[in-house]
Each structure stands twice: as C-alpha cells, then as structure tokens.
Design a protein around this motif. Structure first.
Motif, PDB file in Angstrom:
ATOM      1  N   PRO A 182      -0.007  -1.547  -7.710  1.00  0.00           N
ATOM      2  CA  PRO A 182      -0.369  -2.768  -8.441  1.00  0.00           C
ATOM      3  C   PRO A 182       0.306  -2.785  -9.812  1.00  0.00           C
ATOM      4  N   ILE A 183       1.133  -3.796 -10.067  1.00  0.00           N
ATOM      5  CA  ILE A 183       1.878  -3.896 -11.317  1.00  0.00           C
ATOM      6  C   ILE A 183       1.129  -4.744 -12.339  1.00  0.00           C
ATOM      7  N   GLY A 184       0.418  -5.753 -11.852  1.00  0.00           N
ATOM      8  CA  GLY A 184      -0.319  -6.638 -12.743  1.00  0.00           C
ATOM      9  C   GLY A 184      -1.189  -7.557 -11.915  1.00  0.00           C
ATOM     10  N   PRO A 185      -1.884  -8.481 -12.557  1.00  0.00           N
ATOM     11  CA  PRO A 185      -2.736  -9.408 -11.810  1.00  0.00           C
ATOM     12  C   PRO A 185      -1.931 -10.176 -10.759  1.00  0.00           C
ATOM     13  N   GLY A 186      -2.245  -9.923  -9.503  1.00  0.00           N
ATOM     14  CA  GLY A 186      -1.593 -10.640  -8.420  1.00  0.00           C
ATOM     15  C   GLY A 186      -0.209 -10.163  -8.061  1.00  0.00           C
ATOM     16  N   VAL A 187       0.338  -9.185  -8.762  1.00  0.00           N
ATOM     17  CA  VAL A 187       1.691  -8.694  -8.491  1.00  0.00           C
ATOM     18  C   VAL A 187       1.617  -7.233  -8.042  1.00  0.00           C
ATOM     19  N   THR A 188       2.203  -6.958  -6.880  1.00  0.00           N
ATOM     20  CA  THR A 188       2.174  -5.611  -6.313  1.00  0.00           C
ATOM     21  C   THR A 188       3.580  -5.204  -5.895  1.00  0.00           C
ATOM     22  N   SER A 189       3.979  -3.999  -6.273  1.00  0.00           N
ATOM     23  CA  SER A 189       5.248  -3.439  -5.817  1.00  0.00           C
ATOM     24  C   SER A 189       5.008  -2.752  -4.478  1.00  0.00           C
ATOM     25  N   VAL A 190       5.803  -3.120  -3.469  1.00  0.00           N
ATOM     26  CA  VAL A 190       5.703  -2.515  -2.151  1.00  0.00           C
ATOM     27  C   VAL A 190       7.103  -2.077  -1.724  1.00  0.00           C
ATOM     28  N   GLY A 191       7.208  -0.849  -1.262  1.00  0.00           N
ATOM     29  CA  GLY A 191       8.490  -0.352  -0.789  1.00  0.00           C
ATOM     30  C   GLY A 191       8.321   0.527   0.420  1.00  0.00           C
ATOM     31  N   ALA A 235       1.145 -11.543   2.298  1.00  0.00           N
ATOM     32  CA  ALA A 235       2.000 -11.292   1.138  1.00  0.00           C
ATOM     33  C   ALA A 235       3.219 -12.209   1.135  1.00  0.00           C
ATOM     34  N   LYS A 236       3.610 -12.605  -0.077  1.00  0.00           N
ATOM     35  CA  LYS A 236       4.816 -13.414  -0.253  1.00  0.00           C
ATOM     36  C   LYS A 236       5.709 -12.745  -1.294  1.00  0.00           C
ATOM     37  N   PRO A 237       7.005 -12.592  -0.978  1.00  0.00           N
ATOM     38  CA  PRO A 237       7.899 -11.935  -1.946  1.00  0.00           C
ATOM     39  C   PRO A 237       8.110 -12.788  -3.188  1.00  0.00           C
ATOM     40  N   LEU A 238       8.248 -12.129  -4.319  1.00  0.00           N
ATOM     41  CA  LEU A 238       8.502 -12.816  -5.580  1.00  0.00           C
ATOM     42  C   LEU A 238       9.977 -12.791  -5.950  1.00  0.00           C
ATOM     43  N   GLY A 239      10.797 -12.305  -5.059  1.00  0.00           N
ATOM     44  CA  GLY A 239      12.241 -12.236  -5.296  1.00  0.00           C
ATOM     45  C   GLY A 239      12.913 -11.597  -4.101  1.00  0.00           C
TER      46      GLY A 239
END
Length: 686
Positions: A487-496, A532-536
């Motif tokens: 979890p990077i921030g509210p609503g933003v998650t790094s997944v790899g 999940a939806k990608p942010l980039g």
C-alpha cells in the motif's frame, strides 16, 4: 512586468547604511537597488545570507527607512507600515492563546459578526484547515501554524503580501506542500506578493520573476523571468535551464565550468559521493553531522520516478541517528505493521506482526511503505540540511584513483565538464555501479536471475482492516515466482510479480498477458486484483543479482546496491543501503581522522557488509529452494521468533543468524526424503 500597467511597487535607488563599530565607520547593507513589481505579480528576492534581502523587504514594508532612495507602493511614497500591506515572517506569529478561527479573525474585529464568520470560514477552507477551527497552535504542526498565519494575512484583504522566508523552519515535505498551497491561493486571490528566500528551487517553483542580489552590499545583479506554466515541472528542460542560469550567476562554477577551463588544485570536498539515492543521502547525512565536508553528485533532479518500496524495521535506528525519523513519520507514508504470506496451494495465510527491536534501541513496532520518489528526495534534502553539498543533474563520467588514497571525478552537466577532487570517493550509484564497472570488479550472480513486472493500481482489495497496511507476499506456482502487494497511499497499491528466468514471458506474449497470467495463478492474488485498475503502464525490470570482487580500495569504497544486489523478495534493498552507509560513515570518519584512506582502513567495513549481504543471499536462496520451508517456520514459536528477527533486518551482526543453519537442515531433510509431502516442490538452482 509589462509597461502597460502602473507598478504596484516601485523601488528607486534604495541605499541602506548602518553605523560601524567605530566612529566614522559604516556598513553598507544595500546599494542603489531599483526595480518595479506589477499588480498581481509574484516576485522572489534571492541572494546569499547577509546580502540584505530582509532589509530590502523591511524598507518596502515601511518598517525601516532607507538611507537614501525612495519606495512607492501603488503610487504613494512609503513612510511607515500600512494595514493594506501585510507581512508574513520566518517564525510563526500566531497567538498561542487564540484558536485557529480566532487567530484568522483577529484583524476583523470591526466587521459585523456574520461577515467575520464568513471571511474566517472562507480562508479556513482555502488553506486546508477545516476541522481545526477550535484547535490551539500548540495542537498544530509547524506547517499548519504557518497556514494559519497566511490565512490571517489574507483575511485582512491586503493589497500586497510581504513574505520573509516563511517556510524556512519547516521540514522538506511540508515546505513542498506549502509552496503548492501558496501558488494555488495566489492564483485564486490575485494578490501581489514579494517573497524573500535563499532557496533557488523555491523561487523557481513560485515566482514570475526572480530578483538576484549580490553579496553585501546588496544590489540588483540580474532579474530572471520565469515564464513557465504552473504547476512547475522540475524536470522540464526550460526549468533546468533557468535553474542552471541562476546557479551560475549566484555561485559561478556551481553549474560546472567548460572542459577547457583549468581545474583548481584544491580539494572540492573531503568525500565525494556519487549517487544521491538512499545510501548516498544517508551516508552524506552521517558525514555532515560528523563535520566532514561532503559533496553528493546526483545524476537525476529529484523527485525522480521510482517504484514503491517497503522498509524493514531495523532501518529505524539509522533514521533516528541521522535525525530524519520525525520527517519520515510526518511525511505521509503508510505505516507497515507486519507481513502476510499466502501460498497458491493453501487456503490459509500466515501473519507476522512486527515488534520493537530493543537490541537496536527501536521501541516502535512499525516501519513504512514508501513512494521512493518522495522518500529519496526527503533523504537527499535532509542531507543538504545537515550540511552536505548536493549537486543534482550532474553525471559522473570517469574517475581517477591515486595510489595510497585521494580521488578525482570527471563530471558532466549540460555538455560542460570539470574535475572534482576529494580525499575519498564513495560509489553510491546503485545498480548503475559507476565505480565497480570502471574497475571491472563486477560479477553477475548466476543463482539470482529474476524478472519483474509491476505497476500502481487502484481498487486493490487489501484484506481485513488489521492487515490492510501490511506488505502481502504471494507465493506463485512458477519457478522462483512470487508477487508483492504494497500500500503506497489511500487507494494506491503497488503490485508486482517476479519469476525466475525460466518463467520469463514467452515469444509473442505481451507484458500485460504475462502479468495477468501470473495473477491468475494464485487464488488469493486473483481475488485481491479482481477489481483493480492500473494507474499507468506496467513496468518490466530485470532483477539479476551481482557482487563486487571487493568493496573498498585505496581512496574509495562502495555502499548499497553499488556494492552488491541480491533480490527484492525480503525488502532488503533500503536495509542494505542504510546499514552499509552507517558502517561506511564510521570507517570514513576514522580514516580521515587518521589521515589514511588506504584499503586496509576499510577492511572491517568490507567484512561487516559482506556478512550481512551473504546472510540475505543465503536466506533468499533457501526460500527459492523451498518456499514452504520458510513459511513453515512461522508455525513454530521458536523458529518464528528467529525468523522475525531476520525479516525485521537484524542480519549485520558479528555472526550469521542462527536461523540459517536450522533452515539449511530443514531443506536438506525434505530433499533427502522422497516421501516427504514437500519433496516434489524442491526447486533446483539455476
């Protein structure tokens, strides 16, 4: 300023002279300063300490009379302070006995109560203090108190705002936020602002024009227009060109001289650090605090894009020692309270809540997940605040190492070059391995060849609330395959997702298809990513391990990933960067004090670094050999405590962690027993 508009401020021939210590002696603070400011313009006054910036602002504001010259504001001569023009100073001027709304409304006592309430509410909302109206200053952070002061100034409806380094006492991240807030408010209110600062970056991010004063006696050296769109893109070529021009005017040589210019024989620093990432910034902070002249050369201009990352608890000691812990805690990063594992072949998950580490003096039971772009900049700015000199946008292109010590680095910026010299060179260039590649001492690790695809997502299901802020690690069925969820921030998650080389994308398979296939291979991960939806765009990385034949030599040493890279599975990257910087700093201070920077002085450092990294490497290889073997340790209380110690980062001791021997035996027993239920899961080394 356009000639079509009458100036809001007109300064003509201002000179300020103070009496000297002896009769007949004088000290000239300002000399023949003249300029105009247009209505609604944002102008920054920049110069070195003691050049007369604040004196000039006091003269314009009517708090000080010039020895000669004239100031006019809106066409009227300035003879003293005027309530239509408000000052905001360096130190917070809020009244400690009044609440936020009472402070903001202090200058509105003659207005009807209803109008006063409306104005206060308007500016409370504008500066982002809704919900804190009844709070007292001691209950607010430094940035919030400064917002109160700005709101109080605006509530008085001034024609002009005079701001004298209002953000200088704030931490780096709060300063960034306050700059953005001030620009937003200025664009809405259309006030004329004169803003004094010694920070070039601050001036470039705020101003329409920058007035540059010479050292005392201050006179106007040059006016720089900044016709860049807001918000300012600090990586844009026009921004960097303007920054380069200002640096070269204020401090000739800072922007680097042409290659043909003769190099000065004097040392530029005691220690040159190539790389301003975590290892370089932490090392620079340690050295600067010890009084060592340190110069950091960073190729990028921060903030730089970087994947999100999870920290280990042991690094808290380092952050405490260099004085940056409070800034990290208040930097908006997500607290990391533990780790959770899932296995593609099991329904249950395993949890490992973190605990304090008394042996390291760590009392908190959490660390952080960080957006590396913001985190790296915070560390670099902290090093600068501690006294290290930092040059950004500068690339080290070559190095010369003298026998017995001393080093020279050829650097390049915007096509210009020069040579910098120091008693010691530290390579903190990360996976760029500046010095290791030059010395040809870099060796790939054939046992650790990994491939990763990752991105930032919204809509990731983080699980129950008590583990939503933990790092989640998912064991996948492929060869040495796993996935992270941070979890990077509210609503933003790094997944790899990560796999060994045998699991790399096949010919014709897109990165997106590869990623989707890996996600689908784990029921737990598939549920997590269902909405999940990608942010980039997805990013693909090689994560091949490597090592250097040696970590130090005469006049040089390596830290962080510039020394060795293992694998990201246990989030050891920042830990290695921080611990190696800590150990290196102690060795460097001792070497400089002894006047001896030969390789022998760094033997203990090299041995400590090697022990710690070898421990990480062995744990990684044992995990990849049999993932269930490591997860099973979490089910046995004694083994669980030992594993927790290692996974929280305490691996840089005098002896390898005892856990490794137990894990070696456990894996060997499974491998030797064909009837063991996990025998078929043993993975061969590449």
């Amino acid at each position: 300023m356009t000639s079509a508009s009458a100036p809001a401020v007109s300064v003509r021939g201002v000179h300020v002279r103070y009496p000297g210590k002896r009769p007949g002696e004088f000290l000239d603070a300002l000399e023949d300063v003249s300029f105009d400011v247009a209505p609604g313009e944002f102008v920054c006054i920049v110069g070195a300490s003691g050049c007369g910036k604040s004196t000039l602002l006091n003269v314009i504001g009517g708090f000080q009379r010039p020895t000669r010259g004239e100031v006019r504001v809106q066409g009227e001569p300035v003879h003293g302070p005027d309530p239509r023009r408000i000052f905001v100073f360096q130190e917070s001027g809020v009244f400690p006995w009044l609440t936020v709304d009472q402070n903001i409304g202090f200058g509105l006592s003659r207005q009807p109560a209803e109008e006063r309430h409306r104005v206060v509410a308007h500016y409370v909302e504008m500066v982002g203090l809704t919900g804190f109206e009844r709070a007292y200053p001691h209950e607010l952070s430094g940035g919030m108190r400064q917002r109160v002061e700005i709101a109080r100034a605006l509530a008085a409806s001034p024609d002009l705002l005079y701001m004298d380094e209002p953000f200088s006492a704030l931490d780096y991240l709060t300063r960034l936020k306050m700059r953005a807030d001030l620009v937003r408010i200025w664009q809405h209110e259309k006030k004329t602002i004169l803003f004094v600062t010694h920070d070039i970056e601050e001036a470039l991010q705020l101003a329409d024009r920058v007035l540059m004063l010479t050292p005392r006696p201050g006179h106007l050296r040059e006016v720089i227009d900044v016709p860049l769109p807001r918000p300012r893109d600090i990586d844009a070529p026009a921004y960097l060109a303007t920054r380069h021009r200002i640096l070269d005017i204020l401090a000739p040589g800072t922007a680097l001289a042409p290659a043909s210019a003769p190099a000065a024989p004097a040392l530029d620093a005691d220690v040159l650090v190539v790389g301003g990432g975590p290892s370089g910034a932490i090392l620079a902070s340690y050295l600067a605090r010890a009084g060592v002249r340190t110069l950091v050369l960073e190729r990028a201009v921060h903030p730089r894009p970087h994947v999100g990352e999870s920290l280990l608890c042991s690094t808290t000691r380092v952050f405490q020692e260099i004085g940056v812990l409070d800034a990290i805690e208040h930097g908006g990063f997500v607290r990391k309270h533990g780790a959770l594992w899932t296995h593609h072949g099991e329904e249950k998950s395993r949890r490992l809540p973190f605990q304090p580490i008394p042996s390291l003096g760590i009392t908190q039971d959490w660390t952080w997940h960080v957006d590396r772009g913001r985190f790296d900049r915070l560390l670099l700015e902290h090093a600068r605040a501690e006294g290290a000199e930092v040059l950004e946008g500068v690339r080290a292109v070559d190095a010369e190492l003298a026998a017995g010590g001393a080093a020279a680095v050829r650097v390049q910026e915007r096509g210009c070059e020069r040579v910098l010299r120091a008693r010691l060179l530290v390579d903190a260039s990360g996976r760029g391995t500046f010095l290791g590649s030059k010395l040809r001492i870099k060796r790939n690790d054939p046992a650790l060849r990994q491939f990763a695809v990752h991105g930032w997502f919204e809509g990731v299901e983080r699980g129950p609330a008590d583990v939503a802020d933990w790092i989640h690690l998912h064991v996948l069925p492929g060869p040495r395959a796993w996935a992270w969820q941070i979890p990077i921030g509210p609503g933003v998650t790094s997944v790899g997702v990560v796999t060994g080389d045998a699991g790399f994308p096949k010919a014709g398979e897109s990165v997106a298809e590869f990623f989707a296939g890996q996600v689908a291979s784990s029921p737990a991960l598939a549920r997590t990513m269902a909405a999940a939806k990608p942010l980039g765009e997805l990013v693909r990385d090689g994560n091949s391990g490597y090592a250097m034949e040696r970590y130090a030599g005469d006049g040089w040493l390596l830290v962080g990933d510039a020394a060795r890279f293992v694998d990201p599975i246990f989030s050891s990257g920042i830990s290695v960067a921080a611990e190696s910087a800590r150990e290196a700093a102690a060795a460097i201070v001792a070497a400089l004090a002894a006047g001896d920077t030969r390789a022998e002085r760094f033997a203990e450092y090299a041995a400590t670094l090697s022990r710690g990294i070898e421990a990480w490497r062995e744990l990684v290889l044992l995990y990849y050999r049999l993932p269930r073997g490591v997860l099973a340790l979490l089910d046995a209380p004694e083994d669980r405590a030992a594993l927790q110690e290692v996974l929280q980062g305490t691996v840089f001791g005098a002896e390898p962690p005892a856990l490794l021997a137990r894990l070696r035996r456990a894996v060997a027993e499974v491998e030797a027993n064909p009837d063991h239920p996990w025998h078929g899961e043993i993975q061969t080394s590449p």
